[in-house]
Write a protein that holds these residues in place. Structure first.
Motif, PDB file in Angstrom:
ATOM      1  N   TYR A   1      40.686  35.024  41.705  1.00  0.00           N
ATOM      2  CA  TYR A   1      39.840  35.437  40.580  1.00  0.00           C
ATOM      3  C   TYR A   1      40.005  34.447  39.444  1.00  0.00           C
ATOM      4  O   TYR A   1      41.135  34.091  39.106  1.00  0.00           O
ATOM      5  CB  TYR A   1      40.259  36.814  40.057  1.00  0.00           C
ATOM      6  CG  TYR A   1      39.959  37.967  40.970  1.00  0.00           C
ATOM      7  CD1 TYR A   1      38.645  38.356  41.207  1.00  0.00           C
ATOM      8  CD2 TYR A   1      40.991  38.694  41.557  1.00  0.00           C
ATOM      9  CE1 TYR A   1      38.371  39.450  42.030  1.00  0.00           C
ATOM     10  CE2 TYR A   1      40.723  39.781  42.378  1.00  0.00           C
ATOM     11  CZ  TYR A   1      39.409  40.155  42.607  1.00  0.00           C
ATOM     12  OH  TYR A   1      39.157  41.216  43.413  1.00  0.00           O
TER      13      TYR A   1
ATOM     14  N   SER B   1      52.187  47.675  42.366  1.00  0.00           N
ATOM     15  CA  SER B   1      50.961  47.613  41.579  1.00  0.00           C
ATOM     16  C   SER B   1      50.619  46.160  41.271  1.00  0.00           C
ATOM     17  O   SER B   1      51.492  45.377  40.917  1.00  0.00           O
ATOM     18  CB  SER B   1      51.170  48.403  40.285  1.00  0.00           C
ATOM     19  OG  SER B   1      50.006  48.358  39.521  1.00  0.00           O
ATOM     20  N   GLY B   2      49.345  45.813  41.453  1.00  0.00           N
ATOM     21  CA  GLY B   2      48.900  44.453  41.153  1.00  0.00           C
ATOM     22  C   GLY B   2      49.167  43.458  42.255  1.00  0.00           C
ATOM     23  O   GLY B   2      48.930  42.259  42.094  1.00  0.00           O
ATOM     24  N   SER B   3      49.656  43.931  43.415  1.00  0.00           N
ATOM     25  CA  SER B   3      50.022  42.991  44.481  1.00  0.00           C
ATOM     26  C   SER B   3      48.811  42.507  45.285  1.00  0.00           C
ATOM     27  O   SER B   3      48.899  41.501  45.982  1.00  0.00           O
ATOM     28  CB  SER B   3      51.061  43.631  45.412  1.00  0.00           C
ATOM     29  OG  SER B   3      50.578  44.834  45.956  1.00  0.00           O
ATOM     30  N   GLY B   4      47.690  43.242  45.212  1.00  0.00           N
ATOM     31  CA  GLY B   4      46.499  42.782  45.930  1.00  0.00           C
ATOM     32  C   GLY B   4      45.954  43.758  46.950  1.00  0.00           C
ATOM     33  O   GLY B   4      45.054  43.420  47.732  1.00  0.00           O
ATOM     34  N   LYS B   5      46.427  44.988  46.941  1.00  0.00           N
ATOM     35  CA  LYS B   5      46.020  45.971  47.953  1.00  0.00           C
ATOM     36  C   LYS B   5      44.524  46.320  47.845  1.00  0.00           C
ATOM     37  O   LYS B   5      43.802  46.285  48.837  1.00  0.00           O
ATOM     38  CB  LYS B   5      46.867  47.260  47.825  1.00  0.00           C
ATOM     39  CG  LYS B   5      48.357  47.022  47.905  1.00  0.00           C
ATOM     40  CD  LYS B   5      49.151  48.309  47.813  1.00  0.00           C
ATOM     41  CE  LYS B   5      48.999  49.037  46.488  1.00  0.00           C
ATOM     42  NZ  LYS B   5      49.518  48.276  45.319  1.00  0.00           N
ATOM     43  N   SER B   6      44.101  46.656  46.628  1.00  0.00           N
ATOM     44  CA  SER B   6      42.687  47.013  46.460  1.00  0.00           C
ATOM     45  C   SER B   6      41.794  45.805  46.686  1.00  0.00           C
ATOM     46  O   SER B   6      40.688  45.936  47.220  1.00  0.00           O
ATOM     47  CB  SER B   6      42.437  47.599  45.063  1.00  0.00           C
ATOM     48  OG  SER B   6      43.128  48.809  44.900  1.00  0.00           O
ATOM     49  N   THR B   7      42.288  44.629  46.283  1.00  0.00           N
ATOM     50  CA  THR B   7      41.531  43.401  46.541  1.00  0.00           C
ATOM     51  C   THR B   7      41.249  43.272  48.035  1.00  0.00           C
ATOM     52  O   THR B   7      40.103  43.024  48.440  1.00  0.00           O
ATOM     53  CB  THR B   7      42.339  42.174  46.052  1.00  0.00           C
ATOM     54  OG1 THR B   7      42.546  42.311  44.644  1.00  0.00           O
ATOM     55  CG2 THR B   7      41.625  40.879  46.355  1.00  0.00           C
TER      56      THR B   7
ATOM     57  N   HIS C   1      51.030  54.554  47.904  1.00  0.00           N
ATOM     58  CA  HIS C   1      52.312  54.284  47.263  1.00  0.00           C
ATOM     59  C   HIS C   1      53.405  55.167  47.840  1.00  0.00           C
ATOM     60  O   HIS C   1      54.574  55.048  47.491  1.00  0.00           O
ATOM     61  CB  HIS C   1      52.218  54.581  45.749  1.00  0.00           C
ATOM     62  CG  HIS C   1      51.639  53.458  44.967  1.00  0.00           C
ATOM     63  ND1 HIS C   1      50.410  53.534  44.355  1.00  0.00           N
ATOM     64  CD2 HIS C   1      52.092  52.211  44.717  1.00  0.00           C
ATOM     65  CE1 HIS C   1      50.161  52.390  43.748  1.00  0.00           C
ATOM     66  NE2 HIS C   1      51.161  51.567  43.956  1.00  0.00           N
TER      67      HIS C   1
HETATM   68  N1  LIG Z   1      37.923  41.458  39.066  1.00  0.00           N
HETATM   69  C1  LIG Z   1      39.093  40.888  38.807  1.00  0.00           C
HETATM   70  N2  LIG Z   1      39.167  39.800  37.994  1.00  0.00           N
HETATM   71  C2  LIG Z   1      40.338  39.191  37.738  1.00  0.00           C
HETATM   72  N3  LIG Z   1      41.515  39.572  38.256  1.00  0.00           N
HETATM   73  C3  LIG Z   1      41.509  40.644  39.072  1.00  0.00           C
HETATM   74  C4  LIG Z   1      40.309  41.356  39.386  1.00  0.00           C
HETATM   75  N4  LIG Z   1      40.625  42.386  40.222  1.00  0.00           N
HETATM   76  C5  LIG Z   1      41.949  42.301  40.410  1.00  0.00           C
HETATM   77  N5  LIG Z   1      42.491  41.272  39.730  1.00  0.00           N
HETATM   78  C6  LIG Z   1      43.910  40.870  39.741  1.00  0.00           C
HETATM   79  O1  LIG Z   1      44.306  40.687  41.089  1.00  0.00           O
HETATM   80  C7  LIG Z   1      45.617  41.182  41.321  1.00  0.00           C
HETATM   81  C8  LIG Z   1      45.580  42.218  42.438  1.00  0.00           C
HETATM   82  O2  LIG Z   1      44.877  43.380  41.987  1.00  0.00           O
HETATM   83  P1  LIG Z   1      44.654  44.662  42.907  1.00  0.00           P
HETATM   84  O3  LIG Z   1      43.705  45.546  42.203  1.00  0.00           O
HETATM   85  O4  LIG Z   1      44.278  44.203  44.253  1.00  0.00           O
HETATM   86  O5  LIG Z   1      46.111  45.282  42.928  1.00  0.00           O
HETATM   87  P2  LIG Z   1      46.661  46.604  43.682  1.00  0.00           P
HETATM   88  O6  LIG Z   1      47.708  46.158  44.635  1.00  0.00           O
HETATM   89  O7  LIG Z   1      45.523  47.371  44.208  1.00  0.00           O
HETATM   90  O8  LIG Z   1      47.354  47.390  42.485  1.00  0.00           O
HETATM   91  P3  LIG Z   1      47.444  48.973  42.187  1.00  0.00           P
HETATM   92  O9  LIG Z   1      48.526  49.509  43.090  1.00  0.00           O
HETATM   93  O10 LIG Z   1      47.844  49.029  40.755  1.00  0.00           O
HETATM   94  O11 LIG Z   1      46.104  49.586  42.433  1.00  0.00           O
HETATM   95  C9  LIG Z   1      46.084  41.736  39.991  1.00  0.00           C
HETATM   96  O12 LIG Z   1      46.885  40.755  39.374  1.00  0.00           O
HETATM   97  C10 LIG Z   1      44.814  41.948  39.190  1.00  0.00           C
HETATM   98  O13 LIG Z   1      45.047  41.807  37.814  1.00  0.00           O
END
Ligand SMILES: Nc1ncnc2c1ncn2[C@@H]1O[C@H](COP(=O)(O)OP(=O)(O)OP(=O)(O)O)[C@@H](O)[C@H]1O
Ligand SMILES: [Mg+2]
Length: 228
Positions: free
Chosen positions: A14, A42-48, A201
């Motif tokens: 991103y 949290s923030g590791s990239g799971k939702s990505t 989680h």
């Molecule tokens: N649209 C975006 N633009 C910029 N950075 C993003 C975007 N979406 C996610 N990120 C960044 O990518 C990284 C991974 O985010 P992600 O949402 O995949 O985390 P996660 O593992 O799902 O966290 P959580 O458990 O909090 O839901 C984070 O550092 C987040 O800040």
């Protein structure tokens, strides 16, 4: 229908202010039928990862292949049709349509898919009964408890009999008992050979899955564990 879901060198960077965030490092994996738990901080990239698998987000590089279809080679509307035919989704918040009843919410994907009204109604009722909500079919989302709303969302995700079911923290807002019920409802299609990918989680939830992927700083690793 069993469809193999594959990530091939999938990555997502991103743009962020001056720099970049590498949310997902190149990742190759075939999701076997059954349930795969995705865990990590949290923030590791799971939702990505899940959003890429769903085709909601576009990879910086690499591919998502479902059966014979390269998801990101489809047009936007082709991808929407493909999702409708093959995917079900459940999120932490239920995302029900507020102005539709429980029954209508579950019918909604079938309506989009052009299923005739009577069949739609019967299938939605059957699914709502399966999630234990046969007495709530006429309720609006605001009239449902959190767990009930989540079960309606699950019924909606399952009604089209999707080959791929993606769930982002579906039990996160629920108490243990309701969370377990929702988990059972996700395990059933997994046992029936569908591909279920579940972000959680909760270590106990993850322990019920067939496979675990652990995400850390955008890096996804397959966790091998001994089944007991
Ligand atoms: N649209 C975006 N633009 C910029 N950075 C993003 C975007 N979406 C996610 N990120 C960044 O990518 C990284 C991974 O985010 P992600 O949402 O995949 O985390 P996660 O593992 O799902 O966290 P959580 O458990 O909090 O839901 C984070 O550092 C987040 O800040
Ligand atoms: Mg997330």
């Amino acid at each position: 229908m069993t469809l193999l879901l594959k990530a091939e060198n999938l990555s997502r960077v991103y743009p962020s202010g001056e720099g970049q965030v590498t949310a997902l490092r190149p990742f190759t994996h075939t999701f076997a039928p059954g349930m795969t738990a995705v865990v990590g901080p949290s923030g590791s990239g799971k939702s990505t990862l899940l959003n890429l698998l769903a085709g909601f987000d576009t990879p910086t590089a690499g591919r998502v292949v479902v059966g014979d279809t390269d998801l990101h080679r489809l047009t936007e509307s082709g991808r929407a049709d493909f999702r409708l035919a093959h995917y079900g989704f459940v999120f932490q918040s239920h995302n029900l349509v507020a102005i539709l009843s429980a029954q209508e919410n579950v019918e909604f994907p079938l309506m989009l898919a052009g299923v005739p009204p009577r069949e739609r109604r019967d299938r939605a009722r059957a699914l709502l009964a399966q999630v234990g909500l046969e007495k709530r079919t006429g309720h609006m989302p605001a009239q449902l408890s959190g767990g009930e709303a989540q079960r309606v969302a699950l019924a909606r995700a399952l009604v089209g009999e999707p080959g791929v079911l993606l769930a982002d923290e579906p039990t996160g807002n629920l108490d243990t008992k309701t969370g377990n019920e929702v988990l059972e409802l996700l395990l059933a299609p997994a046992k029936a050979g569908r591909t279920v990918v579940l972000i959680t989680h909760d270590a106990e939830v993850a322990a019920r899955a067939d496979y675990t992927l652990r995400v850390r700083d955008g890096e996804v690793r397959e966790e091998t564990r001994v089944r007991v």
